[in-house]
Design a protein around this motif. Structure first.
Motif, PDB file in Angstrom:
ATOM      1  N   HIS A  65      65.012   3.662  29.416  1.00 28.82           N
ATOM      2  CA  HIS A  65      64.850   5.105  29.287  1.00 28.82           C
ATOM      3  C   HIS A  65      63.542   5.368  28.536  1.00 28.82           C
ATOM      4  O   HIS A  65      63.002   4.468  27.870  1.00 28.82           O
ATOM      5  N   PHE A  66      63.052   6.612  28.606  1.00 26.01           N
ATOM      6  CA  PHE A  66      61.813   6.982  27.919  1.00 26.01           C
ATOM      7  C   PHE A  66      61.995   8.294  27.176  1.00 26.01           C
ATOM      8  O   PHE A  66      62.627   9.222  27.675  1.00 26.01           O
ATOM      9  N   GLY A  73      54.685  12.650  25.530  1.00 24.94           N
ATOM     10  CA  GLY A  73      55.348  12.993  26.779  1.00 24.94           C
ATOM     11  C   GLY A  73      54.395  12.973  27.954  1.00 24.94           C
ATOM     12  O   GLY A  73      54.766  12.578  29.072  1.00 24.94           O
ATOM     13  N   VAL A  76      53.871   9.357  28.918  1.00 25.20           N
ATOM     14  CA  VAL A  76      55.027   8.873  29.681  1.00 25.20           C
ATOM     15  C   VAL A  76      54.967   9.373  31.124  1.00 25.20           C
ATOM     16  O   VAL A  76      55.138   8.599  32.080  1.00 25.20           O
ATOM     17  N   LEU A  80      54.545   6.902  34.464  1.00 25.88           N
ATOM     18  CA  LEU A  80      55.645   6.744  35.418  1.00 25.88           C
ATOM     19  C   LEU A  80      55.359   7.403  36.765  1.00 25.88           C
ATOM     20  O   LEU A  80      55.779   6.892  37.810  1.00 25.88           O
ATOM     21  N   VAL A  88      63.049   2.730  36.191  1.00 24.19           N
ATOM     22  CA  VAL A  88      63.161   3.649  35.066  1.00 24.19           C
ATOM     23  C   VAL A  88      64.590   4.166  34.963  1.00 24.19           C
ATOM     24  O   VAL A  88      65.269   4.347  35.988  1.00 24.19           O
ATOM     25  N   ARG A  90      66.315   7.207  32.424  1.00 24.31           N
ATOM     26  CA  ARG A  90      66.098   8.657  32.340  1.00 24.31           C
ATOM     27  C   ARG A  90      64.960   8.938  31.369  1.00 24.31           C
ATOM     28  O   ARG A  90      64.604   8.100  30.553  1.00 24.31           O
ATOM     29  N   VAL A  91      64.408  10.147  31.459  1.00 24.39           N
ATOM     30  CA  VAL A  91      63.231  10.505  30.658  1.00 24.39           C
ATOM     31  C   VAL A  91      63.481  11.819  29.937  1.00 24.39           C
ATOM     32  O   VAL A  91      63.927  12.799  30.541  1.00 24.39           O
ATOM     33  N   TRP A 132      57.058  16.449  38.072  1.00 27.11           N
ATOM     34  CA  TRP A 132      57.747  15.164  38.019  1.00 27.11           C
ATOM     35  C   TRP A 132      58.048  14.753  39.451  1.00 27.11           C
ATOM     36  O   TRP A 132      58.801  15.421  40.157  1.00 27.11           O
ATOM     37  N   GLU A 136      64.390   9.921  39.256  1.00 26.25           N
ATOM     38  CA  GLU A 136      65.155   9.800  38.010  1.00 26.25           C
ATOM     39  C   GLU A 136      65.158  11.129  37.242  1.00 26.25           C
ATOM     40  O   GLU A 136      64.192  11.879  37.284  1.00 26.25           O
ATOM     41  N   LEU A 138      64.771  13.927  34.586  1.00 26.39           N
ATOM     42  CA  LEU A 138      63.869  14.228  33.481  1.00 26.39           C
ATOM     43  C   LEU A 138      64.371  15.476  32.773  1.00 26.39           C
ATOM     44  O   LEU A 138      64.586  16.523  33.398  1.00 26.39           O
TER      45      LEU A 138
END
Length: 211
Positions: A65-66, A73, A76, A80, A88, A90-91, A132, A136, A138
């Motif tokens: 996760h991030f 941010g 990140v 990604l 990955v 979740r973010v 995004w 995944e 975000l």
């Protein structure tokens, strides 16, 4: 135990993420700090370093996760979005100026301010990661307590955390956004923020019962 990579904001060391990391570890996560000098190099350089770290971690332990605070941010998101091959989890973005930052633009009008922002100046002016592009989840967390260095150059309009305005945190494709009564830096020590981040990483959604 799921791994989490945390990326800090501008001009602060990775240790500022430790209070949040401690809360996440108590919630069952294993945390790793990604440190970088935000003003000294372009965003792409930091993003590539983060991508290497994420790839190495995924190869050994599975997808991480991030969590990125403020400029972290953007690092990140850049890493990604540019590397869809990296697995990955979740973010979560905390107070990230995805659409630029009015306070940053004000700061950049002054010579010392431009020096302070360094290579990150363009990001504060224009943003970078307003979309995004991955599947995944975000999540975005924004603050509504106007307490932060951004107010040194005047009050910010609308809901803001003292540095970043609510509307500047919006990311196209985000799964969810929550607004909490915290300031920009206070996010990192807030128990409510820690609980919300842990909930999102675990479930892919924020906890509506603890807003």
């Amino acid at each position: 135990m799921r791994d989490v990579i945390l990326a800090h904001g501008l001009w602060v060391p990775g240790v500022v993420m430790q209070p949040l990391a401690a809360r996440l570890e108590r919630a069952g996560f294993r945390c790793h700090m990604f440190s970088y000098m935000g003003a000294s190099r372009p965003l792409a350089v930091h993003a590539e370093r983060l991508a290497r770290m994420a790839r190495d971690l995924a190869d050994g332990r599975g997808p991480a996760h991030f969590v990125g605070h403020s400029l972290g941010g953007l690092v990140v998101m850049e890493a990604l979005n540019a590397h869809p091959e990296i697995a990955v989890g979740r973010v979560a973005l905390l107070g990230t100026p995805a659409r630029g930052c009015q306070a940053g633009r004000r700061l950049a009008q002054h010579g010392p301010g431009r020096w302070f922002l360094g290579q990150s100046e363009e990001l504060w002016r224009e943003g970078r990661a307003a979309r995004w592009s991955r599947r995944e989840a975000l999540g975005v967390l924004a603050g509504s307590l106007p307490f932060g260095l951004g107010r040194l150059f005047g009050a910010l309009p609308g809901v803001n955390d003292g540095v970043v305005r609510l509307e500047e945190t919006a990311v196209e494709g985000m799964a969810e956004r929550v607004v909490l009564p915290v300031g920009h830096s206070q996010m990192l020590i807030s128990a409510k923020v820690g609980a919300q981040v842990a909930a999102f990483l675990a479930q892919g959604k924020f906890d509506a019962h603890s807003y």
